[in-house]
Write a protein that holds these residues in place. Structure first.
Motif, PDB file in Angstrom:
ATOM      1  N   MET A 287       0.827  -1.209   0.000  1.00 53.83           N
ATOM      2  CA  MET A 287       0.000   0.000   0.000  1.00 53.83           C
ATOM      3  C   MET A 287       0.863   1.261   0.000  1.00 53.83           C
ATOM      4  O   MET A 287       0.610   2.205  -0.748  1.00 53.83           O
ATOM      5  N   THR A 288       1.895   1.277   0.837  1.00 52.50           N
ATOM      6  CA  THR A 288       2.795   2.432   0.881  1.00 52.50           C
ATOM      7  C   THR A 288       3.607   2.526  -0.405  1.00 52.50           C
ATOM      8  O   THR A 288       3.847   3.615  -0.930  1.00 52.50           O
ATOM      9  N   THR A 289       3.996   1.384  -0.929  1.00 47.43           N
ATOM     10  CA  THR A 289       4.814   1.355  -2.140  1.00 47.43           C
ATOM     11  C   THR A 289       4.083   1.943  -3.337  1.00 47.43           C
ATOM     12  O   THR A 289       4.666   2.683  -4.135  1.00 47.43           O
ATOM     13  N   VAL A 290       2.796   1.624  -3.484  1.00 45.03           N
ATOM     14  CA  VAL A 290       2.027   2.092  -4.646  1.00 45.03           C
ATOM     15  C   VAL A 290       2.046   3.612  -4.739  1.00 45.03           C
ATOM     16  O   VAL A 290       2.336   4.186  -5.789  1.00 45.03           O
ATOM     17  N   GLY A 291       1.748   4.284  -3.634  1.00 48.24           N
ATOM     18  CA  GLY A 291       1.718   5.740  -3.658  1.00 48.24           C
ATOM     19  C   GLY A 291       3.087   6.341  -3.924  1.00 48.24           C
ATOM     20  O   GLY A 291       3.232   7.283  -4.708  1.00 48.24           O
ATOM     21  N   THR A 292       4.131   5.770  -3.298  1.00 48.90           N
ATOM     22  CA  THR A 292       5.489   6.275  -3.495  1.00 48.90           C
ATOM     23  C   THR A 292       5.946   6.041  -4.926  1.00 48.90           C
ATOM     24  O   THR A 292       6.635   6.875  -5.517  1.00 48.90           O
ATOM     25  N   ASP A 293       5.558   4.904  -5.505  1.00 48.91           N
ATOM     26  CA  ASP A 293       5.934   4.582  -6.884  1.00 48.91           C
ATOM     27  C   ASP A 293       5.357   5.599  -7.856  1.00 48.91           C
ATOM     28  O   ASP A 293       6.020   6.045  -8.794  1.00 48.91           O
ATOM     29  N   ILE A 294       4.093   5.994  -7.642  1.00 49.99           N
ATOM     30  CA  ILE A 294       3.454   6.977  -8.513  1.00 49.99           C
ATOM     31  C   ILE A 294       4.204   8.308  -8.443  1.00 49.99           C
ATOM     32  O   ILE A 294       4.482   8.947  -9.462  1.00 49.99           O
ATOM     33  N   LEU A 295       4.544   8.732  -7.226  1.00 43.94           N
ATOM     34  CA  LEU A 295       5.280   9.982  -7.059  1.00 43.94           C
ATOM     35  C   LEU A 295       6.644   9.928  -7.746  1.00 43.94           C
ATOM     36  O   LEU A 295       7.052  10.860  -8.440  1.00 43.94           O
ATOM     37  N   GLN A 296       7.358   8.808  -7.568  1.00 44.38           N
ATOM     38  CA  GLN A 296       8.712   8.735  -8.102  1.00 44.38           C
ATOM     39  C   GLN A 296       8.701   8.711  -9.622  1.00 44.38           C
ATOM     40  O   GLN A 296       9.619   9.255 -10.249  1.00 44.38           O
ATOM     41  N   ILE A 297       7.695   8.090 -10.237  1.00 44.07           N
ATOM     42  CA  ILE A 297       7.631   8.069 -11.703  1.00 44.07           C
ATOM     43  C   ILE A 297       7.497   9.492 -12.237  1.00 44.07           C
ATOM     44  O   ILE A 297       8.164   9.881 -13.203  1.00 44.07           O
ATOM     45  N   ILE A 298       6.614  10.278 -11.607  1.00 49.30           N
ATOM     46  CA  ILE A 298       6.416  11.658 -12.058  1.00 49.30           C
ATOM     47  C   ILE A 298       7.713  12.452 -11.950  1.00 49.30           C
ATOM     48  O   ILE A 298       8.157  13.091 -12.914  1.00 49.30           O
ATOM     49  N   PHE A 299       8.341  12.404 -10.775  1.00 50.33           N
ATOM     50  CA  PHE A 299       9.526  13.237 -10.552  1.00 50.33           C
ATOM     51  C   PHE A 299      10.763  12.687 -11.267  1.00 50.33           C
ATOM     52  O   PHE A 299      11.536  13.454 -11.858  1.00 50.33           O
ATOM     53  N   THR A 300      10.973  11.376 -11.215  1.00 53.38           N
ATOM     54  CA  THR A 300      12.161  10.810 -11.849  1.00 53.38           C
ATOM     55  C   THR A 300      12.099  10.965 -13.363  1.00 53.38           C
ATOM     56  O   THR A 300      13.073  11.400 -13.992  1.00 53.38           O
ATOM     57  N   ALA A 301      10.946  10.605 -13.957  1.00 52.33           N
ATOM     58  CA  ALA A 301      10.806  10.743 -15.411  1.00 52.33           C
ATOM     59  C   ALA A 301      10.897  12.210 -15.814  1.00 52.33           C
ATOM     60  O   ALA A 301      11.501  12.545 -16.840  1.00 52.33           O
ATOM     61  N   GLY A 302      10.308  13.106 -15.012  1.00 52.25           N
ATOM     62  CA  GLY A 302      10.345  14.531 -15.323  1.00 52.25           C
ATOM     63  C   GLY A 302      11.749  15.096 -15.256  1.00 52.25           C
ATOM     64  O   GLY A 302      12.197  15.821 -16.153  1.00 52.25           O
ATOM     65  N   LEU A 303      12.474  14.753 -14.176  1.00 55.61           N
ATOM     66  CA  LEU A 303      13.847  15.236 -14.028  1.00 55.61           C
ATOM     67  C   LEU A 303      14.746  14.722 -15.141  1.00 55.61           C
ATOM     68  O   LEU A 303      15.572  15.468 -15.688  1.00 55.61           O
ATOM     69  N   ALA A 304      14.586  13.444 -15.479  1.00 57.26           N
ATOM     70  CA  ALA A 304      15.427  12.861 -16.527  1.00 57.26           C
ATOM     71  C   ALA A 304      15.061  13.421 -17.900  1.00 57.26           C
ATOM     72  O   ALA A 304      15.942  13.815 -18.674  1.00 57.26           O
ATOM     73  N   ALA A 305      13.755  13.461 -18.196  1.00 50.47           N
ATOM     74  CA  ALA A 305      13.321  13.907 -19.522  1.00 50.47           C
ATOM     75  C   ALA A 305      13.676  15.358 -19.780  1.00 50.47           C
ATOM     76  O   ALA A 305      14.207  15.699 -20.845  1.00 50.47           O
ATOM     77  N   ILE A 306      13.389  16.218 -18.814  1.00 49.14           N
ATOM     78  CA  ILE A 306      13.606  17.659 -19.009  1.00 49.14           C
ATOM     79  C   ILE A 306      15.040  18.057 -18.666  1.00 49.14           C
ATOM     80  O   ILE A 306      15.731  18.713 -19.455  1.00 49.14           O
ATOM     81  N   GLY A 307      15.506  17.643 -17.486  1.00 49.67           N
ATOM     82  CA  GLY A 307      16.811  18.083 -17.019  1.00 49.67           C
ATOM     83  C   GLY A 307      17.989  17.467 -17.740  1.00 49.67           C
ATOM     84  O   GLY A 307      19.058  18.074 -17.832  1.00 49.67           O
ATOM     85  N   GLN A 308      17.816  16.228 -18.250  1.00 46.43           N
ATOM     86  CA  GLN A 308      18.952  15.547 -18.870  1.00 46.43           C
ATOM     87  C   GLN A 308      18.853  15.418 -20.390  1.00 46.43           C
ATOM     88  O   GLN A 308      19.872  15.164 -21.043  1.00 46.43           O
ATOM     89  N   TYR A 309      17.647  15.575 -20.944  1.00 46.20           N
ATOM     90  CA  TYR A 309      17.498  15.364 -22.386  1.00 46.20           C
ATOM     91  C   TYR A 309      16.854  16.543 -23.123  1.00 46.20           C
ATOM     92  O   TYR A 309      17.390  17.023 -24.120  1.00 46.20           O
ATOM     93  N   ALA A 310      15.710  17.006 -22.656  1.00 49.53           N
ATOM     94  CA  ALA A 310      14.975  18.042 -23.396  1.00 49.53           C
ATOM     95  C   ALA A 310      15.799  19.311 -23.580  1.00 49.53           C
ATOM     96  O   ALA A 310      15.854  19.879 -24.679  1.00 49.53           O
ATOM     97  N   ILE A 311      16.458  19.767 -22.520  1.00 48.26           N
ATOM     98  CA  ILE A 311      17.188  21.032 -22.626  1.00 48.26           C
ATOM     99  C   ILE A 311      18.431  20.921 -23.501  1.00 48.26           C
ATOM    100  O   ILE A 311      19.000  21.932 -23.918  1.00 48.26           O
ATOM    101  N   TYR A 312      18.839  19.683 -23.800  1.00 49.93           N
ATOM    102  CA  TYR A 312      19.979  19.483 -24.692  1.00 49.93           C
ATOM    103  C   TYR A 312      19.543  19.123 -26.113  1.00 49.93           C
ATOM    104  O   TYR A 312      20.373  18.844 -26.976  1.00 49.93           O
ATOM    105  N   GLY A 313      18.237  19.099 -26.331  1.00 48.86           N
ATOM    106  CA  GLY A 313      17.719  18.828 -27.673  1.00 48.86           C
ATOM    107  C   GLY A 313      17.538  17.365 -27.998  1.00 48.86           C
ATOM    108  O   GLY A 313      17.512  16.980 -29.169  1.00 48.86           O
TER     109      GLY A 313
END
Length: 419
Positions: A287-313
């Motif tokens: 039960m605790t894992t499900v909620g934490t997993d949802i949060l981490q997908i949003i932040f981890t995917a967002g940080l990686a997509a925007i911070g590591q790839y999008a801004i570099y093209g």
């Protein structure tokens, strides 16, 4: 149980957990009229820019996009999303693993495929998440420690991919193909062994038809880690265990680093390993894992997509939208079709689809090694190997898609009545 089998069960459970998240957020979008209107609005500029040179809007590094963005390229991205959605919806696992290999097989270079896949996951998470319904089960301190680690991991993973690319684009391409070859080969052949045992009437070594775990995982590891007194200590699961459980925040953060690196290197969002890591290694309740997993997908995917790839093209936004649209359709059709197909067939297609992705990536390596001057195979040989690998992959994907749609349309009346 041998360690290869344990690793396989872990990865299979991870794949199934990510698929459950994917199905949930996709259905959330499909069942919300406002979200569908937003998605349709996003398609307008896609078609308006059909004949614009890719480099004009990717942001640089034009060698990593098609020479021109056309309607056919957008349709290919929809087909990739559709195939991944069908596999996710019907099989309940594995769909997310084929997106980056499929994009690379379609001619998109590795670093752009990874960045685009991450952005597609991030967009889907933002549009479809139902995290507000489950925040009551999230341990704030647990989530913060993990996200600090995953944020650092995305920086490391992004630096690896960009560093290899800056040194030699071919090196980056070969690295991503090798990573996927190892992962898909390991998963695929173990899944095939399970399928053969099941089809012969023997007991499968582990897992259900959807790739879930059969056992309790590794409670021994969780107990040892929770007994390790390494400040700061985090208390969690107070609602499920009197006094709660305790574990070092350093250990949680290190787990986040691993997830962040995998997300940034492979473009899979990291969610595919969070669930089994929390449950089987850290000993956190589901039960605790499900909620934490949802949060981490949003932040981890967002940080990686925007911070590591999008801004570099390195994000092809139009491809990401195409994949999002295709995956929504595929997941809906695949999820409905599970009601009229046998579990043994689902298990078989899971193994075959993963192995097809493995063959496709392995088949590109001789050519990459030649170009890197590591090997000296003949040009005809490496081109033929790569061609055969592509054909096998797309034929398997096409057969699977036609089979699912055939089952769907043959039973559409029955499925509508059940809905």
């Amino acid at each position: 149980m041998s360690w290869p089998r344990q690793v396989f069960e872990f990865l299979k459970a991870a794949s199934a957990a990510h698929a459950r998240w994917d199905i949930e957020v996709s259905l959330s979008i499909l069942h919300n009229r406002k979200k569908l209107l937003i998605l349709l609005a996003m398609l307008v500029p896609v078609f308006a820019g059909t004949f614009v040179e890719a480099g004009s809007f990717i942001g640089g590094k034009t060698a990593y996009g098609p020479a021109f963005y056309t309607t056919s390229i957008f349709l290919v991205s929809m087909a990739v999303g559709l195939a991944a959605g069908l596999i996710t919806g019907c099989i309940g696992a594995g769909g997310g693993f084929i997106i980056t290999p499929a994009l690379m097989a379609a001619g998109i270079k590795g670093i752009l495929a990874v960045g685009t896949d991450l952005f597609h996951i991030f967009a889907k998470a933002i549009m479809g998440t139902t995290v507000h319904k489950k925040l009551g089960n999230v341990s704030t301190t647990l989530a913060i420690a993990f996200l600090v680690g995953s944020g650092g991991g995305t920086v490391i993973g992004g630096a690896i991919n960009k560093g290899l690319y800056n040194k030699d684009p071919l090196l980056s391409e070969a690295f991503i193909s090798i990573v996927y070859s190892v992962l898909l080969g390991f998963l695929g052949f173990y899944a095939l062994i399970d399928y053969i045992k099941s089809s012969r009437g023997g007991a499968a070594a582990g897992g259900d038809a959807h790739g879930g775990p059969a056992g309790a995982g590794t409670p021994g590891i969780a107990a040892k880690l929770q007994n390790l007194n390494l400040p700061p200590m985090i208390t969690f699961d107070e609602d499920f265990v009197p006094g709660g459980k305790r574990i070092s925040g350093v250990i949680i953060a290190l787990g986040g680093v691993v997830v962040g690196i995998l997300a940034a290197v492979m473009g899979v969002g990291g969610g595919f390993v969070t669930f089994p890591m929390f449950v089987y290694i850290f000993g956190v309740s589901s039960m605790t894992t499900v909620g934490t997993d949802i949060l981490q997908i949003i932040f981890t995917a967002g940080l990686a997509a925007i911070g590591q790839y999008a801004i570099y093209g390195y994000v092809f936004y139009t491809l990401a939208i195409g994949m999002l649209v295709g995956s929504l359709i595929g997941i809906q059709v695949g999820a409905l079709t599970t009601k009229v197909v046998k579990g043994i067939h689902i298990r078989g297609f899971y193994a075959v689809s993963i192995i097809a992705g493995f063959i496709n990536r392995v088949a590109t390596l001789p050519k990459k090694f030649n170009e890197l001057d590591v090997t000296s195979f003949s040009k005809g040989f490496v081109n033929n190997v790569e061609f055969v690998g592509n054909i096998i992959f797309w034929v398997v994907v096409a057969i699977f898609g036609l089979w699912i749609f055939g089952k769907f349309f043959a039973n559409v009346g029955k499925l509508i009545e059940e809905e």
